[in-house]
Motif scaffolding. Structure first.
Motif, PDB file in Angstrom:
ATOM      1  N   PRO A   1     -40.894 -82.442  14.381  1.00  0.00           N
ATOM      2  CA  PRO A   1     -39.602 -81.978  13.843  1.00  0.00           C
ATOM      3  C   PRO A   1     -39.290 -82.566  12.468  1.00  0.00           C
ATOM      4  O   PRO A   1     -38.795 -81.862  11.579  1.00  0.00           O
ATOM      5  N   GLU A   2     -39.600 -83.839  12.270  1.00  0.00           N
ATOM      6  CA  GLU A   2     -39.349 -84.478  10.980  1.00  0.00           C
ATOM      7  C   GLU A   2     -40.286 -83.915   9.912  1.00  0.00           C
ATOM      8  O   GLU A   2     -39.885 -83.712   8.759  1.00  0.00           O
ATOM      9  N   LEU A   3     -41.529 -83.640  10.307  1.00  0.00           N
ATOM     10  CA  LEU A   3     -42.497 -83.059   9.377  1.00  0.00           C
ATOM     11  C   LEU A   3     -42.033 -81.677   8.924  1.00  0.00           C
ATOM     12  O   LEU A   3     -42.068 -81.354   7.723  1.00  0.00           O
ATOM     13  N   ILE A   4     -41.583 -80.862   9.859  1.00  0.00           N
ATOM     14  CA  ILE A   4     -41.097 -79.520   9.522  1.00  0.00           C
ATOM     15  C   ILE A   4     -39.888 -79.612   8.596  1.00  0.00           C
ATOM     16  O   ILE A   4     -39.770 -78.860   7.619  1.00  0.00           O
ATOM     17  N   ALA A   5     -38.998 -80.546   8.879  1.00  0.00           N
ATOM     18  CA  ALA A   5     -37.823 -80.722   8.023  1.00  0.00           C
ATOM     19  C   ALA A   5     -38.223 -81.103   6.607  1.00  0.00           C
ATOM     20  O   ALA A   5     -37.630 -80.630   5.624  1.00  0.00           O
ATOM     21  N   ARG A   6     -39.253 -81.944   6.475  1.00  0.00           N
ATOM     22  CA  ARG A   6     -39.704 -82.337   5.143  1.00  0.00           C
ATOM     23  C   ARG A   6     -40.307 -81.156   4.394  1.00  0.00           C
ATOM     24  O   ARG A   6     -40.121 -81.021   3.183  1.00  0.00           O
ATOM     25  N   LEU A   7     -41.037 -80.296   5.081  1.00  0.00           N
ATOM     26  CA  LEU A   7     -41.605 -79.112   4.434  1.00  0.00           C
ATOM     27  C   LEU A   7     -40.499 -78.230   3.864  1.00  0.00           C
ATOM     28  O   LEU A   7     -40.575 -77.782   2.714  1.00  0.00           O
ATOM     29  N   HIS A   8     -39.479 -77.977   4.672  1.00  0.00           N
ATOM     30  CA  HIS A   8     -38.374 -77.134   4.199  1.00  0.00           C
ATOM     31  C   HIS A   8     -37.651 -77.788   3.020  1.00  0.00           C
ATOM     32  O   HIS A   8     -37.313 -77.115   2.039  1.00  0.00           O
ATOM     33  N   SER A   9     -37.424 -79.083   3.115  1.00  0.00           N
ATOM     34  CA  SER A   9     -36.729 -79.784   2.040  1.00  0.00           C
ATOM     35  C   SER A   9     -37.533 -79.749   0.740  1.00  0.00           C
ATOM     36  O   SER A   9     -36.970 -79.570  -0.347  1.00  0.00           O
ATOM     37  N   ALA A  10     -38.855 -79.886   0.855  1.00  0.00           N
ATOM     38  CA  ALA A  10     -39.714 -79.917  -0.334  1.00  0.00           C
ATOM     39  C   ALA A  10     -39.644 -78.616  -1.118  1.00  0.00           C
ATOM     40  O   ALA A  10     -39.747 -78.621  -2.358  1.00  0.00           O
ATOM     41  N   LEU A  11     -39.469 -77.492  -0.425  1.00  0.00           N
ATOM     42  CA  LEU A  11     -39.475 -76.192  -1.107  1.00  0.00           C
ATOM     43  C   LEU A  11     -38.323 -76.058  -2.096  1.00  0.00           C
ATOM     44  O   LEU A  11     -38.400 -75.256  -3.038  1.00  0.00           O
ATOM     45  N   HIS A  12     -37.267 -76.837  -1.937  1.00  0.00           N
ATOM     46  CA  HIS A  12     -36.148 -76.778  -2.884  1.00  0.00           C
ATOM     47  C   HIS A  12     -36.583 -77.247  -4.275  1.00  0.00           C
ATOM     48  O   HIS A  12     -35.938 -76.918  -5.269  1.00  0.00           O
ATOM     49  N   GLY A  13     -37.681 -78.002  -4.324  1.00  0.00           N
ATOM     50  CA  GLY A  13     -38.140 -78.517  -5.609  1.00  0.00           C
ATOM     51  C   GLY A  13     -39.228 -77.685  -6.263  1.00  0.00           C
ATOM     52  O   GLY A  13     -39.734 -78.056  -7.332  1.00  0.00           O
ATOM     53  N   LYS A  14     -39.597 -76.559  -5.661  1.00  0.00           N
ATOM     54  CA  LYS A  14     -40.654 -75.730  -6.248  1.00  0.00           C
ATOM     55  C   LYS A  14     -40.137 -75.001  -7.482  1.00  0.00           C
ATOM     56  O   LYS A  14     -39.058 -74.404  -7.457  1.00  0.00           O
ATOM     57  N   HIS A  15     -40.904 -75.051  -8.563  1.00  0.00           N
ATOM     58  CA  HIS A  15     -40.512 -74.397  -9.800  1.00  0.00           C
ATOM     59  C   HIS A  15     -40.762 -72.896  -9.719  1.00  0.00           C
ATOM     60  O   HIS A  15     -41.559 -72.418  -8.905  1.00  0.00           O
ATOM     61  N   GLU A  16     -40.123 -72.159 -10.588  1.00  0.00           N
ATOM     62  CA  GLU A  16     -40.289 -70.708 -10.604  1.00  0.00           C
ATOM     63  C   GLU A  16     -41.663 -70.305 -11.105  1.00  0.00           C
ATOM     64  O   GLU A  16     -42.203 -69.271 -10.715  1.00  0.00           O
ATOM     65  N   THR A  17     -42.273 -71.126 -11.973  1.00  0.00           N
ATOM     66  CA  THR A  17     -43.571 -70.793 -12.552  1.00  0.00           C
ATOM     67  C   THR A  17     -44.301 -72.071 -12.924  1.00  0.00           C
ATOM     68  O   THR A  17     -43.714 -73.154 -12.972  1.00  0.00           O
ATOM     69  N   HIS A  18     -45.609 -71.942 -13.140  1.00  0.00           N
ATOM     70  CA  HIS A  18     -46.355 -73.061 -13.709  1.00  0.00           C
ATOM     71  C   HIS A  18     -46.105 -73.093 -15.223  1.00  0.00           C
ATOM     72  O   HIS A  18     -45.426 -72.229 -15.774  1.00  0.00           O
TER      73      HIS A  18
END
Length: 326
Positions: free
Chosen positions: A291-308
């Motif tokens: 459950p904590e691992l899944i939560a971290r995956l979802h949280s990490a996606l907030h930091g994904k940039h729109e492009t390289h």
């Protein structure tokens, strides 16, 4: 189940899971001096890899590609394939390989659950192949592709990095190869990485040049599947195989991004060319941490940039493609 999604509405159902950064080839554009580990490698163990797969599958992932380095160097490669194939919700298990073990092991891997194979073949000229890869097993690699076709794998693809000085004029050879073979050839535009600025300047060949040649010869752009990635695929009625183009410098290349990457040391990479990775390994010790691992995956996606930022000459923290699985 909440699917992994970023701030821009992109959904991620495809995991590229590296199981080693080691490779036994010395490709000029990746590891020209061969594999040189920084200290003793600490690659994820099979049980840790299984927990990564399980967490992603609970977040909407349906396809896992096992990558490297050269993934088949691992003695437990077949076990890892079986783990992926038996993970709930996963319906496609693929790998990318240099093909040196393919002829010998294709049947065993298929029985373990492998369905799709991409083989890196940057030239169909044996001498050019040897120059690019630092390896002379050209005939063995092609024999492996033929073996995979005999076994009727769901998909067999050939990856070729476009290199101006080595294969830039070899399109006719590649087209002849797929005239009667159901192999998709993926031409991948050379991407600049941290250790290869000068090589990039010398060898970069825009994919649009190949695209123009295909269109002039009657190749037609295929309709994109709803969940398709960034490749543009072309078909021709006179050919059994198809041609795909991956052009990371093209406009809006990142708009269709649908994949995430986990390195062999347990770091989540939101892009091939951005951050140094988000640590997951501390949550891979037991099933109770999922459950904590899944939560971290979802949280990490907030930091994904729109492009390289390759267009700006910024290749991020990626020293070479083998480091996080390409």
């Amino acid at each position: 189940m909440q699917q992994l999604q970023d701030r821009f509405g992109r959904r991620f159902h495809y995991l590229r899971l590296s199981i080693t950064d080691a490779c036994n080839f010395k490709c000029e554009y990746c590891l020209p001096n061969g594999y040189q580990p920084q200290g003793k490698p600490r690659h994820l163990a099979a049980d840790e890899l299984g927990r990564v797969m399980a967490a992603f599958s609970e977040c909407g992932t349906r396809k896992i590609r096992i990558t490297g380095g050269e993934p088949t160097l691992r003695k437990d490669f077949e076990q890892i394939v079986e783990l992926a194939a038996n993970t709930r919700h996963i319906d496609t298990v693929a790998t990318t390989t240099n093909g040196y073990r393919l002829a010998e092991c294709a049947a065993d891997w298929q029985r373990a659950g492998l369905q799709q194979i991409n083989v890196s073949v940057d030239s169909l000229d044996p001498q050019a192949f040897a120059r690019i890869t630092g390896d002379s097993r050209f005939d063995l690699v092609l024999k492996g592709i033929d073996r995979a076709l005999e076994l009727d794998y769901r998909k067999v693809k050939m990856n070729a990095v476009l290199l101006k000085e080595h294969n830039g004029k070899q399109l006719p050879q590649f087209l002849n190869y797929i005239r009667d073979r159901q192999v998709d050839i993926r031409f991948i535009e050379l991407m600049e990485t941290g250790l290869h600025h000068d090589y990039f300047k010398q060898h970069h060949l825009p994919g649009q040049q190949i695209q123009q040649q295909l269109l002039q010869q009657g190749w037609q752009l295929d309709a994109r599947d709803r969940d398709a990635g960034p490749a543009l695929n072309y078909s021709h009625p006179d050919y059994a195989g198809r041609i795909g183009l991956i052009m990371p410098y093209a406009k809006d290349f990142c708009a269709s991004c649908n994949r995430l990457r986990v390195s062999s040391t347990g770091k989540l990479h939101l892009c091939l060319f951005t951050e140094a990775g988000i640590e997951l390994r501390d949550l891979l010790g037991s099933d109770q941490q999922q459950p904590e691992l899944i939560a971290r995956l979802h949280s990490a996606l907030h930091g994904k940039h729109e492009t390289h930022y390759l267009h700006d000459g910024d290749s991020g923290a990626t020293p070479h493609l083998a480091s996080i699985g390409g």
